[in-house]
Design a protein around this motif. Structure first.
Motif, mmCIF file in Angstrom:
data_model
loop_
_atom_site.group_PDB
_atom_site.id
_atom_site.type_symbol
_atom_site.label_atom_id
_atom_site.label_comp_id
_atom_site.label_asym_id
_atom_site.label_seq_id
_atom_site.Cartn_x
_atom_site.Cartn_y
_atom_site.Cartn_z
ATOM 1 N N VAL A 43 -1.906 -14.071 5.400
ATOM 2 C CA VAL A 43 -2.454 -13.783 3.947
ATOM 3 C C VAL A 43 -1.263 -14.491 3.405
ATOM 4 C CG1 VAL A 43 -3.007 -11.526 4.338
ATOM 5 C CG2 VAL A 43 -0.708 -11.965 3.926
ATOM 6 N N ARG A 44 -1.135 -14.728 1.976
ATOM 7 C CA ARG A 44 -0.383 -15.020 0.985
ATOM 8 C C ARG A 44 0.201 -14.010 0.100
ATOM 9 N NH1 ARG A 44 0.746 -20.209 1.298
ATOM 10 N NH2 ARG A 44 1.556 -20.222 -0.889
ATOM 11 N N SER A 45 0.987 -14.266 -0.837
ATOM 12 C CA SER A 45 1.469 -13.418 -1.613
ATOM 13 C C SER A 45 0.652 -12.461 -2.496
ATOM 14 C CB SER A 45 2.553 -13.891 -2.469
ATOM 15 O OG SER A 45 2.194 -14.896 -3.440
ATOM 16 N N VAL A 46 -0.684 -13.019 -2.711
ATOM 17 C CA VAL A 46 -1.641 -12.259 -3.811
ATOM 18 C C VAL A 46 -2.158 -10.990 -2.873
ATOM 19 C CG1 VAL A 46 -1.943 -14.383 -4.924
ATOM 20 C CG2 VAL A 46 -3.405 -13.786 -2.981
ATOM 21 N N THR A 47 -2.310 -10.896 -1.498
ATOM 22 C CA THR A 47 -2.940 -9.872 -0.970
ATOM 23 C C THR A 47 -1.644 -8.815 -0.509
ATOM 24 O OG1 THR A 47 -4.460 -11.415 -0.117
ATOM 25 C CG2 THR A 47 -4.236 -9.136 1.137
ATOM 26 N N GLN A 48 -1.991 -7.583 -0.921
ATOM 27 C CA GLN A 48 -1.091 -6.478 -0.619
ATOM 28 C C GLN A 48 -1.574 -5.788 0.649
ATOM 29 O OE1 GLN A 48 1.381 -5.096 -2.630
ATOM 30 N NE2 GLN A 48 1.187 -6.999 -3.991
ATOM 31 N N VAL A 49 -0.835 -6.157 1.572
ATOM 32 C CA VAL A 49 -1.176 -5.744 3.089
ATOM 33 C C VAL A 49 -0.555 -4.198 3.243
ATOM 34 C CG1 VAL A 49 -0.925 -6.090 5.570
ATOM 35 C CG2 VAL A 49 -1.341 -7.892 3.715
ATOM 36 N N ASN A 50 -1.365 -3.209 3.204
ATOM 37 C CA ASN A 50 -0.911 -1.822 3.402
ATOM 38 C C ASN A 50 -2.199 -0.903 4.123
ATOM 39 O OD1 ASN A 50 -3.013 -1.333 1.354
ATOM 40 N ND2 ASN A 50 -1.562 -1.694 -0.313
ATOM 41 N N GLN A 51 -1.724 0.321 3.992
ATOM 42 C CA GLN A 51 -2.713 1.331 4.648
ATOM 43 C C GLN A 51 -3.910 1.242 4.151
ATOM 44 O OE1 GLN A 51 -1.358 5.214 4.937
ATOM 45 N NE2 GLN A 51 -3.151 5.939 6.035
ATOM 46 N N ALA A 52 -4.224 1.074 2.953
ATOM 47 C CA ALA A 52 -5.521 0.970 2.282
ATOM 48 C C ALA A 52 -6.360 -0.129 2.669
ATOM 49 C CB ALA A 52 -5.457 1.149 0.655
ATOM 50 N N LEU A 53 -5.737 -1.219 2.681
ATOM 51 C CA LEU A 53 -6.385 -2.542 3.214
ATOM 52 C C LEU A 53 -6.592 -2.522 4.645
ATOM 53 C CD1 LEU A 53 -7.216 -5.451 2.461
ATOM 54 C CD2 LEU A 53 -5.053 -6.330 3.129
ATOM 55 N N LEU A 54 -6.002 -1.845 5.355
ATOM 56 C CA LEU A 54 -6.350 -1.854 6.835
ATOM 57 C C LEU A 54 -6.705 -0.584 7.336
ATOM 58 C CD1 LEU A 54 -2.889 -3.514 7.963
ATOM 59 C CD2 LEU A 54 -4.806 -4.563 7.635
ATOM 60 N N ALA A 55 -7.272 0.338 6.577
ATOM 61 C CA ALA A 55 -8.015 1.544 6.911
ATOM 62 C C ALA A 55 -8.977 1.487 7.811
ATOM 63 C CB ALA A 55 -8.486 2.266 5.709
ATOM 64 N N GLU A 56 -9.840 0.560 7.731
ATOM 65 C CA GLU A 56 -11.226 0.403 8.745
ATOM 66 C C GLU A 56 -10.633 -0.581 9.693
ATOM 67 O OE1 GLU A 56 -14.655 -0.441 6.693
ATOM 68 O OE2 GLU A 56 -14.152 0.582 4.720
ATOM 69 N N ASP A 74 3.751 -3.934 3.468
ATOM 70 C CA ASP A 74 4.189 -2.514 3.912
ATOM 71 C C ASP A 74 4.587 -2.728 5.415
ATOM 72 O OD1 ASP A 74 4.796 -0.006 4.575
ATOM 73 O OD2 ASP A 74 2.926 0.827 3.473
ATOM 74 N N GLN A 75 5.754 -3.254 5.604
ATOM 75 C CA GLN A 75 6.274 -3.472 6.887
ATOM 76 C C GLN A 75 6.404 -2.087 7.660
ATOM 77 O OE1 GLN A 75 9.238 -6.683 7.481
ATOM 78 N NE2 GLN A 75 9.312 -6.702 5.044
ATOM 79 N N ALA A 76 6.857 -1.110 7.156
ATOM 80 C CA ALA A 76 6.938 0.261 7.680
ATOM 81 C C ALA A 76 5.571 0.858 8.229
ATOM 82 C CB ALA A 76 7.374 1.257 6.783
ATOM 83 N N TYR A 77 4.432 0.484 7.377
ATOM 84 C CA TYR A 77 3.292 0.766 8.088
ATOM 85 C C TYR A 77 2.845 0.004 9.334
ATOM 86 C CZ TYR A 77 -1.820 1.499 8.225
ATOM 87 O OH TYR A 77 -3.302 1.731 8.536
ATOM 88 N N LEU A 78 2.915 -1.210 9.070
ATOM 89 C CA LEU A 78 2.541 -2.040 10.366
ATOM 90 C C LEU A 78 3.603 -1.642 11.448
ATOM 91 C CD1 LEU A 78 2.467 -5.865 8.728
ATOM 92 C CD2 LEU A 78 0.629 -4.129 9.038
ATOM 93 N N ALA A 79 4.642 -1.422 11.373
ATOM 94 C CA ALA A 79 5.653 -1.106 12.483
ATOM 95 C C ALA A 79 5.144 0.068 13.195
ATOM 96 C CB ALA A 79 7.205 -0.681 11.877
ATOM 97 N N ALA A 80 4.860 1.200 12.215
ATOM 98 C CA ALA A 80 4.336 2.646 12.721
ATOM 99 C C ALA A 80 2.899 2.376 13.413
ATOM 100 C CB ALA A 80 3.756 3.509 11.539
ATOM 101 N N SER A 84 2.493 -6.426 14.847
ATOM 102 C CA SER A 84 3.499 -7.648 14.795
ATOM 103 C C SER A 84 3.431 -8.203 13.475
ATOM 104 C CB SER A 84 3.470 -8.453 16.115
ATOM 105 O OG SER A 84 3.643 -8.030 17.100
ATOM 106 N N PHE A 85 4.501 -8.416 12.964
ATOM 107 C CA PHE A 85 4.557 -9.189 11.680
ATOM 108 C C PHE A 85 5.413 -10.236 11.654
ATOM 109 C CE2 PHE A 85 6.763 -9.518 7.426
ATOM 110 C CZ PHE A 85 5.890 -9.989 6.822
ATOM 111 N N SER A 86 5.030 -11.143 10.855
ATOM 112 C CA SER A 86 5.947 -12.666 10.533
ATOM 113 C C SER A 86 5.731 -13.121 9.235
ATOM 114 C CB SER A 86 5.677 -13.627 11.636
ATOM 115 O OG SER A 86 6.374 -14.766 11.518
ATOM 116 N N SER A 87 6.837 -13.502 8.521
ATOM 117 C CA SER A 87 6.824 -14.305 7.291
ATOM 118 C C SER A 87 7.099 -15.747 7.609
ATOM 119 C CB SER A 87 7.629 -13.633 6.502
ATOM 120 O OG SER A 87 9.058 -13.833 6.686
ATOM 121 N N ALA A 88 7.212 -16.535 6.782
ATOM 122 C CA ALA A 88 7.586 -17.945 6.882
ATOM 123 C C ALA A 88 8.761 -18.487 5.882
ATOM 124 C CB ALA A 88 6.433 -18.829 6.381
ATOM 125 N N PRO A 89 10.030 -17.788 6.309
ATOM 126 C CA PRO A 89 11.039 -18.034 5.464
ATOM 127 C C PRO A 89 11.554 -19.385 5.440
ATOM 128 C CG PRO A 89 11.852 -17.243 7.583
ATOM 129 C CD PRO A 89 10.374 -16.819 7.557
#
Length: 370
Positions: A43-56, A74-80, A84-89
């Protein structure tokens, strides 16, 4: 492996295609149903990645954002969920620095500033802010740095309190992440109170997050106390405060980091991280996928000096182009169209400088030489 990626991520099929089919989506309109069978989400910054988006989705293994900022994840949700999560600092740090430099050069020309007599305040001294400070030093611009989190852990960091920076600086450029709470929040750093602290002619540049500026407070102040202002990011994108536009020197559609190199570098970083997770050797390299620049080499003479840098830089990028595009298209086409239709732009590093006496400080600006 099914890979779903924002349609505005460049070279994503070139990098990830050998790992599995790549499906592109609109980053603002993607739904939970669209991603139900995704194994990898990019994704890019316009997409909110959270429980709602990944519900299905039940099988997601990896989420990557091709951005520096992570406030949309929502890094806490992904960790739960053990995803795995990565950004591009740092992927587009140079691109943002070149945007800010172009804006500063434009303001200096418009208001007849001598930059060597100006003080540049940099709020947020991470990947972007640090590079901007080094570039400013190459241009003989005095710099004040404000970064409370760094100051808290780095005894030698030359920190200036934000209130004091507001009082002293002639130009303030913001490069802080969006932090709503805690000891050093960045939400609405520029508000009615901080605006009242500024020197009358102090210029403001925001290429970080829109909500770092209270846009309504900025509008009300500019109506009676005009000052140079450059906005690349806005509150409530894409539904921005159009009334601000007549009071801005430069207005753009969140494209400061949108150089070809900056965006492609983000894709490459996520590709490398996924390969690492899969224990596979990367088969694609960024250098082999970037298009050949229109201008590959520039010969400079022994007389080349600091006054000539602006002309060379403008050959590659002039922020006035993007301001003109914004003002012409924003009402008819909209904010997201401007981002999606952004014309190609190359970084300073795409041009190789040729000459016998290339100033050493050109490297601090991001140029490369033979």
């Amino acid at each position: 492996m099914k890979i779903y990626a924002d349609e505005n991520m460049p070279l994503v099929a070139d990098f990830f295609g050998h790992l599995g089919p790549v499906t592109l989506f609109n980053g603002r309109r993607v739904s939970a149903a669209d991603l139900a069978d995704a194994d990898v989400l990019l994704v890019r910054s316009v997409t909110q990645v959270n429980q709602a988006l990944l519900a299905e989705n039940k099988g997601l293994q990896f989420v990557g954002t091709a951005t520096i900022g992570m406030d949309h994840i929502d890094q806490a949700y992904l960790a739960a969920r053990n995803i795995s999560f990565s950004s591009a600092p740092g992927c587009n740090a140079q691109s943002v620095v070149e945007y800010v430099l172009s804006a500063i050069w434009h303001l200096a020309e418009k208001y007849q500033w001598h930059l060597s007599s100006k003080i540049l305040g940099i709020v947020g001294v991470g990947h972007i802010g640090q590079r901007l400070a080094e570039a400013a030093a190459a241009l003989n611009i005095k710099v004040l740095l404000c970064d409370p989190p760094r100051a808290a852990v780095e005894p030698d960091f030359n920190h200036t309190d934000f209130t004091e920076l507001c009082r002293q600086a002639d130009i303030i450029s913001f490069h802080t992440p969006m932090v709503a709470t805690g000891p050093a929040p960045s939400w609405h750093l520029i508000n009615a109170a901080s605006l009242a602290l500024l020197k009358p002619g102090c210029a403001l540049i925001n290429a970080s997050r829109g909500a770092v500026f209270d846009n309504q407070a900025l509008l009300q102040t500019l109506k009676t106390q005009p000052r140079p202002v450059v906005l690349d990011v806005w509150e409530q994108e894409p539904d921005i405060l159009h009334e601000l536009l007549p009071y801005l020197d430069i207005a753009t559609a969140h494209i400061a980091g949108h150089s070809i190199e900056g965006k492609a570098r983000g894709t490459a970083m996520l590709y490398q991280r996924l390969c690492q997770q899969l224990n596979q050797a990367p088969q694609r390299q960024l250098s082999g996928l970037l298009p050949v620049p229109a201008v590959e080499k520039v010969q400079i003479s022994d007389n080349f000096g600091l006054p000539d840098v602006q002309n060379l830089a403008r050959m590659l990028y002039d922020v006035r182009r993007d301001d003109a595009l914004f003002r012409f298209h924003i009402q008819r086409e909209g904010f997201d169209w401007l981002r999606k239709s952004y014309p190609p732009r190359r970084e300073f590093s795409s041009v190789q400088l040729m000459g016998s006496k290339i100033p050493h400080w050109m490297a601090q600006l991001g140029f490369t030489s033979q």
